[in-house]
Design an enzyme around this catalytic site. Sequence first.
Site, PDB file in Angstrom:
ATOM      1  N   SER A  44      59.811  47.502  35.713  1.00 22.35           N
ATOM      2  CA  SER A  44      59.310  46.646  36.793  1.00 22.35           C
ATOM      3  C   SER A  44      59.767  45.205  36.693  1.00 22.35           C
ATOM      4  O   SER A  44      59.660  44.456  37.667  1.00 22.35           O
ATOM      5  CB  SER A  44      57.776  46.688  36.823  1.00 22.35           C
ATOM      6  OG  SER A  44      57.240  46.233  35.596  1.00 22.35           O
ATOM      7  N   ASP A 350      50.441  38.651  38.460  1.00 21.06           N
ATOM      8  CA  ASP A 350      49.363  39.624  38.658  1.00 21.06           C
ATOM      9  C   ASP A 350      48.720  40.086  37.349  1.00 21.06           C
ATOM     10  O   ASP A 350      47.988  41.060  37.328  1.00 21.06           O
ATOM     11  CB  ASP A 350      49.887  40.836  39.420  1.00 21.06           C
ATOM     12  CG  ASP A 350      51.048  41.541  38.697  1.00 21.06           C
ATOM     13  OD1 ASP A 350      51.363  41.141  37.556  1.00 21.06           O
ATOM     14  OD2 ASP A 350      51.626  42.482  39.271  1.00 21.06           O
ATOM     15  N   HIS A 353      53.038  40.974  35.421  1.00 20.11           N
ATOM     16  CA  HIS A 353      54.342  40.479  35.876  1.00 20.11           C
ATOM     17  C   HIS A 353      54.250  38.974  36.113  1.00 20.11           C
ATOM     18  O   HIS A 353      53.157  38.438  36.279  1.00 20.11           O
ATOM     19  CB  HIS A 353      54.763  41.183  37.174  1.00 20.11           C
ATOM     20  CG  HIS A 353      54.754  42.672  37.075  1.00 20.11           C
ATOM     21  ND1 HIS A 353      53.725  43.445  37.593  1.00 20.11           N
ATOM     22  CD2 HIS A 353      55.624  43.532  36.496  1.00 20.11           C
ATOM     23  CE1 HIS A 353      53.974  44.719  37.339  1.00 20.11           C
ATOM     24  NE2 HIS A 353      55.113  44.799  36.675  1.00 20.11           N
TER      25      HIS A 353
END
Length: 383
Positions: A44, A350, A353
């Site tokens: 990610s 968040d 990340h």
Amino acid sequence: MASARAFLSALLSVICSVFILRHPCKAQSLASCKFDAIYQLGDSISDTGNLIHEGPIGEASPCGHPPYGQDFPGGQATGRCSDGLLMIDYLSQAARVPFPDFYLNWSAAFTRGHGVNFAVAGATAMPSYVLAEMNISNPATNSSLGTQLDWMFSYFNGICLDKADCVSKLKHALFMVGEIGGSDYYYALFQGKSIEEVKSLVPQVVMAIKDAVQRVIGYGASRVVVPGNFPIGCFPIYLDRFEADGPSAYDESRCLKDLNGLTAYHNELLQKAIGELGKENRHVVILYGDYYNAFASMYRGGPSFGFDMSWAQKACCGSGGGDHNFDPNRRCGAPGVAVCPDPAKAISWDGIHMTQRAYSVMTDWLVHDLLPKLKCNASLIGN
């Protein structure tokens, strides 16, 4: 005039070297390397759209919906797990190469040859079935590093006539093998494994990455960067879940020492593996991407980069308030979860990340660190 320009150039280089930890030098760029494409493998930290196009589970990912992407050009949620751009985007800008299309973008004109992003959010270095044998499940995706390498093989098989043609086509490409491995440890830790149990996974994770680098070289790569992992003990999601009672569990930055120790161990073994690969492939430049110290330098110099350090360990997009503004039951993207007033002043987007601004600062640090080592003026092919 020529001597004056030379003096100014030398002075700029000295200034960059001395002050890079506080003020990354925008004058430094990868443009001198003349890369014509970037190929990315990872999770990610690098995914620009693969997960949300992979299937129903991916489509439901918060990264494909607002407020993710609110600071991306056009304000679109693209599958990037941030408020805007990622490090791969900033690396592309530094190299003056168009953003590589994500592999599952069937409408992409891959024949343009600017590279491909194979990274998938949630991807692990080890195959899902191997992790399952250890009672570790991946709820996000089965597109592990091995699957991404298979995608890469299929892509090159479609554009190359043979091995020699691939070597020729890829001689000016940059390959990013990672960051990856963080999800292996994340799933294990959050599914009840102890740090010591997770530490026992590290050699296998690093071996999977080492094997991936060897495969990439087999495809024709001549310049490869293998990023290490971030100091996860500074991330809100880990600080919230593994909050400790006594101060001895934390370092001077209020990060969890044991978790950062796990990451440091991974990075240590990874650097040894890269050294071994370098000895076995002397015709290839294989470099360690020091994401750990890129983060650490940003964190130490936070105010000079415009960060509000009262938000250093809080999720910008989160709920629950407190020290970390993170509630595992009401994460970013859930109804009613707010975004902080200025994401550019926050490090964490968040909880797991980072913000676009944080990725920008770390990319500047990384480019400055890598540029002298990439041997951009050297002819490697055939040596």
